[in-house]
Design an enzyme around this catalytic site. Structure first.
Site, PDB file in Angstrom:
ATOM      1  CE1 TYR A  25       6.757  -0.501  -4.064  1.00 13.49           C
ATOM      2  CE2 TYR A  25       6.490  -2.570  -2.887  1.00 13.49           C
ATOM      3  CZ  TYR A  25       5.944  -1.481  -3.526  1.00 13.49           C
ATOM      4  OH  TYR A  25       4.588  -1.367  -3.622  1.00 13.49           O
ATOM      5  CE  LYS A  66      -1.513  -0.520  -0.493  1.00 10.40           C
ATOM      6  NZ  LYS A  66      -1.071  -1.695  -1.275  1.00 10.40           N
ATOM      7  CG  HIS A  99       6.243  -2.806   2.322  1.00 11.88           C
ATOM      8  ND1 HIS A  99       7.391  -2.798   1.570  1.00 11.88           N
ATOM      9  CD2 HIS A  99       5.313  -2.110   1.597  1.00 11.88           C
ATOM     10  CE1 HIS A  99       7.183  -2.134   0.451  1.00 11.88           C
ATOM     11  NE2 HIS A  99       5.930  -1.706   0.449  1.00 11.88           N
ATOM     12  NE  ARG A 159       5.304   2.641  -1.356  1.00 14.71           N
ATOM     13  CZ  ARG A 159       5.247   2.541  -0.021  1.00 14.71           C
ATOM     14  NH1 ARG A 159       5.489   3.594   0.723  1.00 14.71           N
ATOM     15  NH2 ARG A 159       4.952   1.396   0.561  1.00 14.71           N
ATOM     16  CG  HIS A 172       4.469   2.871  -6.502  1.00 15.74           C
ATOM     17  ND1 HIS A 172       3.762   2.835  -5.326  1.00 15.74           N
ATOM     18  CD2 HIS A 172       5.269   1.781  -6.485  1.00 15.74           C
ATOM     19  CE1 HIS A 172       4.103   1.759  -4.638  1.00 15.74           C
ATOM     20  NE2 HIS A 172       5.019   1.107  -5.317  1.00 15.74           N
ATOM     21  NE  ARG A 198       1.283   1.766   0.390  1.00 20.24           N
ATOM     22  CZ  ARG A 198       1.604   1.453   1.646  1.00 20.24           C
ATOM     23  NH1 ARG A 198       1.450   2.373   2.603  1.00 20.24           N
ATOM     24  NH2 ARG A 198       2.056   0.259   1.968  1.00 20.24           N
TER      25      ARG A 198
END
Length: 299
Positions: A279, A172, A270, A247, A244, A148
């Site tokens: 994705y 995250k 994730h 990615r 992104h 990211r």
């Protein structure tokens, strides 16, 4: 307490107890501040403890005229979290968002780049400047490790474990993962680090930050977006791309070459495999090849 006091308390809760990123906290804060502006403009004097569903519905209706469905969904999600926090802290006993539904939004699949397009993008970098070596190393890392934008700008030198073939990524919620890194990507990072970064200005507090701007400080998200947009314009790439996109291309190319979803999920960081599936969409041509290669009736 007024809205400002509640908001500061909520921000601390998001950062410390939930470990959310600064970007997420900023988005939640912006949406709550927007609610406060709505209340002031309409002469509505009510505290977070007393505001009711009807008033919030009025706010959401007003906002829906200004933003798209995806933004509306984010605002509603943020408000739900805020009022859930108030219940958690015993400021309220009910959540006025309980019966308010977010608009239905489809899963938006961003553009993906072919390997040739990524090569063209990187080849367009001007390597005669110090920033060029940095940008090449940065784009190679974004695509080579599927990071990211928030992860690439906060990447530390101490996170590089090249002998083991991994980089440690803080994603995250401050969750850490180890991602494999190719020898070619390592080469570009080492070239930038040893020939450019080590001979430039390094501001205090950023000694361990890998990718630095001209002032020796951490790059901003906006700067990385601008670098990639400018390169896309330079090669006349007719796609709307961002960091992104690299990615997403990383995940798509892995899947097309036989990687399994679980491995891709771990590398992307994730929590849910469902997120990974968004994705790694495949085009019909690739699915046709898979069927003709592996189906017992292929002949």
């Amino acid at each position: 307490m007024n809205w400002s006091t509640y908001l500061k308390s909520f921000q601390s809760y998001l950062k410390i107890e939930r470990g959310l990123s600064k970007n997420t906290v900023d988005n939640y804060t912006f949406d709550l501040e927007r609610l406060c502006v709505f209340l002031n403009e309409n002469g509505i004097s009510v505290s977070p403890e007393k505001i009711n569903e009807e008033t919030i519905q009025q706010f959401i209706y007003a906002v829906s005229k200004e933003v798209n469905a995806r933004s509306q969904a984010r605002i509603i999600s943020g408000l739900k979290s805020f009022f859930s926090y108030l219940i958690f802290e015993d400021f309220r006993t009910d959540n006025p968002m309980e019966l308010i539904e977010a608009p239905k939004i489809g899963r938006k699949l961003p553009d993906t780049l072919a390997v040739e397009e990524i090569d063209q993008l990187i080849s367009a970098i001007n390597l005669t400047t110090p920033e060029g070596e940095r940008n090449r190393a940065m784009l190679e890392t974004l695509y080579g490790c599927g990071l990211r934008v928030s992860e690439i700008i906060t990447l530390k030198i101490s996170d590089l474990f090249f002998e083991e073939g991994f980089v440690k990524i803080t994603g995250k919620g401050n969750k850490q993962r180890f991602v494999p890194i190719a020898k070619s990507t390592q080469k570009y990072i080492e070239l930038y680090k040893n020939t450019i970064r080590n001979h430039g200005v390094i501001a205090k507090g950023f000694e361990d930050t890998l990718f630095l701007n001209r002032r020796g400080k951490q790059l901003t998200r906006a700067m990385v977006f601008t670098i990639i947009k400018d390169l896309a314009t330079k090669i006349n790439l007719a796609k709307n791309i961002s960091p992104h996109t690299l990615r997403h291309s990383f995940a798509t190319h892995l899947l097309e070459n036989g990687a399994d979803l679980r491995s891709i999920q771990m590398m992307l960081g994730h929590e849910s495999i469902t997120t990974t599936e968004i994705y790694v969409h495949l085009d019909r041509k690739h699915l046709t090849q898979i069927m003709h290669t592996f189906h017992p009736r292929k002949k």
